[in-house]
Design a protein around this motif. Structure first.
Motif, PDB file in Angstrom:
ATOM      1  N   SER A 137      20.241   5.617   1.132  1.00 29.08           N
ATOM      2  CA  SER A 137      21.598   5.479  -0.007  1.00 29.08           C
ATOM      3  C   SER A 137      22.707   6.795   0.332  1.00 29.08           C
ATOM      4  CB  SER A 137      21.516   5.340  -1.342  1.00 29.08           C
ATOM      5  OG  SER A 137      20.156   6.405  -1.393  1.00 29.08           O
ATOM      6  N   GLY A 138      23.875   6.651  -0.069  1.00 28.98           N
ATOM      7  CA  GLY A 138      25.080   8.036   0.269  1.00 28.98           C
ATOM      8  C   GLY A 138      26.206   7.438   0.898  1.00 28.98           C
ATOM      9  N   VAL A 139      26.065   7.469   2.293  1.00 33.01           N
ATOM     10  CA  VAL A 139      24.880   6.980   3.256  1.00 33.01           C
ATOM     11  C   VAL A 139      24.209   8.432   3.821  1.00 33.01           C
ATOM     12  CG1 VAL A 139      24.769   5.862   5.837  1.00 33.01           C
ATOM     13  CG2 VAL A 139      25.371   4.907   3.733  1.00 33.01           C
ATOM     14  N   ARG A 140      23.229   8.218   3.883  1.00 36.21           N
ATOM     15  CA  ARG A 140      22.556   9.358   4.627  1.00 36.21           C
ATOM     16  C   ARG A 140      21.918   9.581   5.638  1.00 36.21           C
ATOM     17  NH1 ARG A 140      20.721  12.389  -0.895  1.00 36.21           N
ATOM     18  NH2 ARG A 140      20.880   9.365  -1.453  1.00 36.21           N
ATOM     19  N   ARG A 141      21.290  10.255   6.072  1.00 41.01           N
ATOM     20  CA  ARG A 141      20.669   9.735   8.004  1.00 41.01           C
ATOM     21  C   ARG A 141      20.124  11.270   8.459  1.00 41.01           C
ATOM     22  NH1 ARG A 141      23.173  10.947  13.050  1.00 41.01           N
ATOM     23  NH2 ARG A 141      23.907  12.545  12.848  1.00 41.01           N
ATOM     24  N   ILE A 142      18.425  10.823   8.329  1.00 45.29           N
ATOM     25  CA  ILE A 142      17.453  12.181   9.102  1.00 45.29           C
ATOM     26  C   ILE A 142      16.618  11.243   9.989  1.00 45.29           C
ATOM     27  CG2 ILE A 142      15.554  11.051   7.421  1.00 45.29           C
ATOM     28  CD1 ILE A 142      14.734  14.091   6.521  1.00 45.29           C
ATOM     29  N   ALA A 143      16.831  12.721  11.194  1.00 42.72           N
ATOM     30  CA  ALA A 143      15.967  12.008  12.290  1.00 42.72           C
ATOM     31  C   ALA A 143      14.551  11.950  11.737  1.00 42.72           C
ATOM     32  CB  ALA A 143      15.760  13.065  13.419  1.00 42.72           C
ATOM     33  N   LEU A 144      13.476  11.008  12.601  1.00 43.30           N
ATOM     34  CA  LEU A 144      11.988  10.720  12.452  1.00 43.30           C
ATOM     35  C   LEU A 144      11.639  10.797  13.492  1.00 43.30           C
ATOM     36  CD1 LEU A 144      11.706   7.072  11.293  1.00 43.30           C
ATOM     37  CD2 LEU A 144      11.313   9.420   9.890  1.00 43.30           C
ATOM     38  N   ALA A 145      10.531  11.392  13.283  1.00 45.66           N
ATOM     39  CA  ALA A 145       9.622  12.382  14.416  1.00 45.66           C
ATOM     40  C   ALA A 145       9.080  10.910  15.677  1.00 45.66           C
ATOM     41  CB  ALA A 145       8.075  12.432  13.961  1.00 45.66           C
ATOM     42  N   ASP A 146       8.714  11.140  16.551  1.00 49.15           N
ATOM     43  CA  ASP A 146       8.126   9.569  17.360  1.00 49.15           C
ATOM     44  C   ASP A 146       7.670   8.523  16.750  1.00 49.15           C
ATOM     45  OD1 ASP A 146      10.194  10.805  19.002  1.00 49.15           O
ATOM     46  OD2 ASP A 146       8.612  11.740  21.092  1.00 49.15           O
ATOM     47  N   ASP A 147       6.238   9.091  16.194  1.00 52.81           N
ATOM     48  CA  ASP A 147       5.262   8.388  15.809  1.00 52.81           C
ATOM     49  C   ASP A 147       6.112   7.354  14.100  1.00 52.81           C
ATOM     50  OD1 ASP A 147       5.789  10.398  13.511  1.00 52.81           O
ATOM     51  OD2 ASP A 147       3.013  10.557  13.710  1.00 52.81           O
ATOM     52  N   GLY A 148       7.285   8.254  13.702  1.00 52.94           N
ATOM     53  CA  GLY A 148       7.363   7.121  12.677  1.00 52.94           C
ATOM     54  C   GLY A 148       7.239   7.879  11.143  1.00 52.94           C
ATOM     55  N   LEU A 149       6.582   8.442  11.240  1.00 54.18           N
ATOM     56  CA  LEU A 149       5.740   9.291   9.730  1.00 54.18           C
ATOM     57  C   LEU A 149       5.915  10.440   9.643  1.00 54.18           C
ATOM     58  CD1 LEU A 149       2.027   7.478  11.898  1.00 54.18           C
ATOM     59  CD2 LEU A 149       4.109   6.422  10.403  1.00 54.18           C
ATOM     60  N   SER A 150       7.132  10.920  10.311  1.00 53.59           N
ATOM     61  CA  SER A 150       7.546  11.948   9.623  1.00 53.59           C
ATOM     62  C   SER A 150       8.839  12.589   9.654  1.00 53.59           C
ATOM     63  CB  SER A 150       6.999  13.712  10.068  1.00 53.59           C
ATOM     64  OG  SER A 150       6.394  13.757  11.155  1.00 53.59           O
TER      65      SER A 150
END
Length: 493
Positions: A137-150
């Motif tokens: 929401s916002g719209v904001r963004r954050i990167a994920l680790a390759d495994d998608g779990l952090s």
């Protein structure tokens, strides 16, 4: 040849914020389950019109479960979940978690905290750079680790949204619900603005696109692509959409939009799931093919006719948690309150229907009848049958060993229904287009109509400020337990 058509909703009842993924020739869908346990019920379809319950991905919610996103990456599946604090959770801020599984049918992991606070409505995408990202929401963004779990780094603002004219009547701007997909070298960002409750003309679907996950984002020149423009339409507050390819395998122009909306005159049923066709313009933008999705719509290619509502009986020989029943506002381990034993035995909790975490079921019918037989297993317990919205709003009736207790507007009423003392009774509630009538029957007796009727058209989100629906529910409160047998649900014409 006669055209096969369907009519919205494709999945009736309160199932807001649908998230859909296509896996091979099948579709899987879930939706916001809020304070229900089990949560995140998963449905499967081959045609987008008819959906079958498969399993619950979230047996024990961490908090109030808001709008999720489903993602597949390298053959593994993920559901990104925003949890909101509740009186029964340990959260102190909106928090995004993830669960994952080798297949959509599970088994699903326990929720993993991604450490994202103060955000809701995650949307997953793999950028043109091959990296994974969550938009929120916002719209904001954050990167994920390759495994998608952090996560990697911090949330950053990336998109300002599209601004509608100030004279449009909406609840609030509320840029939310980002859903992303890639097509023909573009990354499309589908969002909701306008607020999901409030005026019927508020909620809407907007689209932007970019060649890069890093922007810049170009707004659709004909935004919004879906909106309720006047209160005379059948579906209000249309929004929070996911766009998916249709079942027609050979035609890349076959796309469909799954969204939610309130039915005109039946906000009590909550936000229901809508399906409508999408066409692609010559300049590469998705457009809603219909001005109003309230009429008959031709089914996707190869789809069967729409299944009608059905009645059912539940003898509680199996506890259909998820598929039929869910606890409202549960504590951890709430399912331990019930067991199969010549019906369903439910332990009492709390002091009234308001704090008892009733066992509720969704309905999408304008008129229906429910009935159940109950036995009080011990003194000190009260049990009964309700139409339940939340802990502040319900109506119905129950018994303790001495009397019948009647509820309206979320409170116990002064009315003393003249029912003889009994530890066994059958209860029936009929909701006929908001007019609610109750009956009761003592062992070996006839059905007797409760002396008071209720009108429940105002039992909805705009009245009580909670995005839920009015649901049939069973409750037991106090000390001891009650036994429920032979529940019946019947849609009325």
């Amino acid at each position: 040849m006669t055209k096969v058509t369907f009519r919205n909703p494709v999945l009736a009842g309160d199932r807001p914020d649908p998230a859909v993924i296509k896996v091979g020739d099948e579709y899987w869908m879930t939706y916001s389950s809020f304070e229900a346990a089990p949560g995140l019920l998963l449905y499967r379809s081959r045609d987008l019109v008819n959906w079958t319950y498969e399993c619950a991905a979230l047996p024990e919610p961490v908090g109030n479960t808001f709008a999720v996103d489903i993602a597949e990456h390298d053959g593994h599946f993920y559901i990104y979940i925003p949890f909101i604090p509740t009186p029964w959770s340990t959260l102190t801020d909106a928090s995004i978690f993830v669960i994952h599984a080798p297949a959509m049918s599970g088994p699903w992991s326990e929720p993993i905290d991604l450490g994202i606070r103060g955000a809701i409505d995650p949307g997953h995408v793999v950028g043109e750079d091959g990296r994974r990202y969550l938009f929120v929401s916002g719209v904001r963004r954050i990167a994920l680790a390759d495994d998608g779990l952090s996560t990697i780094g911090e949330l950053e603002h990336v998109y300002d949204g599209w601004r509608y004219p100030d004279e449009w009547v909406t609840e609030s701007y509320a840029l939310e619900g980002p859903k992303l997909f890639r097509k023909d070298g573009w990354i499309y960002l589908v969002s909701a603005v306008g607020g999901t409750a409030g005026p019927p003309t508020g909620h809407m679907v907007i689209v932007a696109r970019s060649r890069s996950v890093h922007g810049p984002w170009e707004n659709h020149p004909r935004n919004p692509i879906a909106r309720t423009t006047e209160a005379a339409e059948r579906w209000w507050s249309r929004g929070h959409a996911t766009l998916v390819p249709g079942p027609a395998r050979a035609d890349d122009s076959d796309w469909w939009m799954v969204s939610h909306g309130y039915e005109n005159g039946y906000r009590t049923l909550g936000r229901q799931i809508l399906l409508e066709p999408i066409r692609w313009s010559e300049d590469g933008w998705p457009e809603a093919a219909l001005a109003d999705p309230g009429a008959e719509i031709e089914v996707p290619s190869g789809a069967d006719g729409q299944r009608p509502p059905v009645e059912f009986e539940d003898d509680f020989s199996t506890l259909l948690l998820g598929e039929r029943w869910a606890f409202h506002a549960p504590s951890r381990g709430e399912a331990g309150r019930i067991r199969v034993e010549d019906g369903m035995v439910m332990a009492g909790k709390g002091t009234s229907p308001a704090d008892t975490s009733p066992l509720a079921m969704l309905t999408g019918d304008h008129s229906y009848e429910v009935e159940v037989e109950l036995t009080l297993e011990s003194a000190g317990v009260e049990a009964g049958l309700l139409l339940f919205f939340n802990n502040r709003l319900s109506c119905g009736m129950g018994i303790d060993v001495e009397r019948m207790l009647s509820y309206s507007g979320g409170m116990r009423t002064h009315w003393r229904e003249p029912v003889p003392s009994s530890d066994r009774i059958a209860l029936r509630i009929r909701n006929d287009q908001h007019i609610v009538t109750g009956w009761y029957r003592l062992p070996d007796g006839e059905w007797i109509r409760h002396a008071v009727r209720y009108e429940t058209s105002g039992y909805h989100a705009n009245t009580i400020g909670d995005l839920l629906s009015l649901r049939p529910a069973l409750y037991a409160t106090g000390n001891g337990s009650a036994r429920f047998r032979n529940f019946r649900y019947r849609p009325l014409p």
